[in-house]
Design a protein around this motif. Sequence first.
Motif, mmCIF file in Angstrom:
data_model
loop_
_atom_site.group_PDB
_atom_site.id
_atom_site.type_symbol
_atom_site.label_atom_id
_atom_site.label_comp_id
_atom_site.label_asym_id
_atom_site.label_seq_id
_atom_site.Cartn_x
_atom_site.Cartn_y
_atom_site.Cartn_z
ATOM 1 N N GLU A 242 0.823 -1.207 0.000
ATOM 2 C CA GLU A 242 0.000 0.000 0.000
ATOM 3 C C GLU A 242 0.857 1.257 0.000
ATOM 4 O O GLU A 242 0.556 2.237 -0.705
ATOM 5 N N VAL A 243 1.957 1.258 0.779
ATOM 6 C CA VAL A 243 2.854 2.416 0.819
ATOM 7 C C VAL A 243 3.510 2.646 -0.531
ATOM 8 O O VAL A 243 3.589 3.776 -1.027
ATOM 9 N N GLU A 244 3.986 1.566 -1.159
ATOM 10 C CA GLU A 244 4.617 1.711 -2.467
ATOM 11 C C GLU A 244 3.620 2.177 -3.516
ATOM 12 O O GLU A 244 3.970 2.933 -4.424
ATOM 13 N N GLY A 245 2.373 1.747 -3.390
ATOM 14 C CA GLY A 245 1.357 2.176 -4.327
ATOM 15 C C GLY A 245 1.049 3.661 -4.220
ATOM 16 O O GLY A 245 0.693 4.302 -5.208
ATOM 17 N N VAL A 246 1.177 4.239 -3.035
ATOM 18 C CA VAL A 246 0.936 5.677 -2.849
ATOM 19 C C VAL A 246 2.128 6.493 -3.348
ATOM 20 O O VAL A 246 1.974 7.566 -3.947
ATOM 21 N N GLU A 247 3.350 6.006 -3.140
ATOM 22 C CA GLU A 247 4.546 6.755 -3.526
ATOM 23 C C GLU A 247 4.765 6.757 -5.029
ATOM 24 O O GLU A 247 5.296 7.724 -5.587
ATOM 25 N N ALA A 248 4.361 5.701 -5.733
ATOM 26 C CA ALA A 248 4.614 5.603 -7.168
ATOM 27 C C ALA A 248 4.000 6.746 -7.970
ATOM 28 O O ALA A 248 4.674 7.373 -8.788
ATOM 29 N N PRO A 249 2.709 7.101 -7.790
ATOM 30 C CA PRO A 249 2.147 8.222 -8.560
ATOM 31 C C PRO A 249 2.861 9.535 -8.281
ATOM 32 O O PRO A 249 2.957 10.391 -9.145
ATOM 33 N N ALA A 250 3.385 9.721 -7.084
ATOM 34 C CA ALA A 250 4.072 10.973 -6.757
ATOM 35 C C ALA A 250 5.384 11.099 -7.513
ATOM 36 O O ALA A 250 5.850 12.198 -7.787
#
Length: 270
Positions: A242-250
């Motif tokens: 979940e953390v990696e999924g949030v950081e990727a779009p940024a």
Amino acid sequence: MSGRMTRWSVYVLVAIGFAVACAFLSHWQFERNESRSEQIALVEQNYDADPAPLAQLIDQDGALDPADQWHPATLHGEYLADQQLLVRNRPHGGTSAFEVLVPFRDDDGRVFIVDRGWVPPGDGDAPDAVPAPPEGRVEVTVRLRPGEQLPASGRGAPEGQVPTIHLPSIAELVGGDVITGAYGQLVDERPAGDGALGTFDSPTDDPGPHLSYAIQWILFAVMGFIFIAYIIRTEIVKHREEVEGVEAPARRPRRRDRDADVEDELLDAR
């Protein structure tokens, strides 16, 4: 402390509580296995031993030493056939049979309860026929057994019958100095009585499932910790995804900005 750490602490406490319960049950099964092993060893030691006089195995206090259970004993005297009793609901021959108890007056004057065998049930509340014991002076060989408890249900029995081999209760129905510390399962009588009764099966030497159950409870305790560890690891992996999924779009817009800068430079060069 974060919510995840609190939840994981609860998981671990649950696993510890489950392991403690499993350890208790495992210990109980180990004790039962040890007790069963002692019973088998006692039968092997006493069942086929040479018969000894009753007075040698049961002294004047009428108590049976637990180490003498199943030991053959000899009696000399006579049956008190008029005080015969039947024990109800005994599992023999695939039926709820009746065991035949006949008081025996030994030469020392004491009365000993002899279980002569069993008969199948009849059409009513009693067997159709019960072979009579031999009359006059008899030599009897029995295997010593401790008495039984009264039924927890409080059930009774018709006249001339008893629900269990509870020797103090039987002593109240039989006259004389009745031994209440033990009774005997018939092995042999001379002369023999008229008719044949069902004989007793020898005790089984099956140790039972107690040892395997004890080991299973230990495995259950270990599996409880493994299961909790699996749940915690699953939550960690899910949280990381979940953390990696949030950081990727940024990160993606920054790449697009760099591409745009390159295109602008190319246009300026032209």
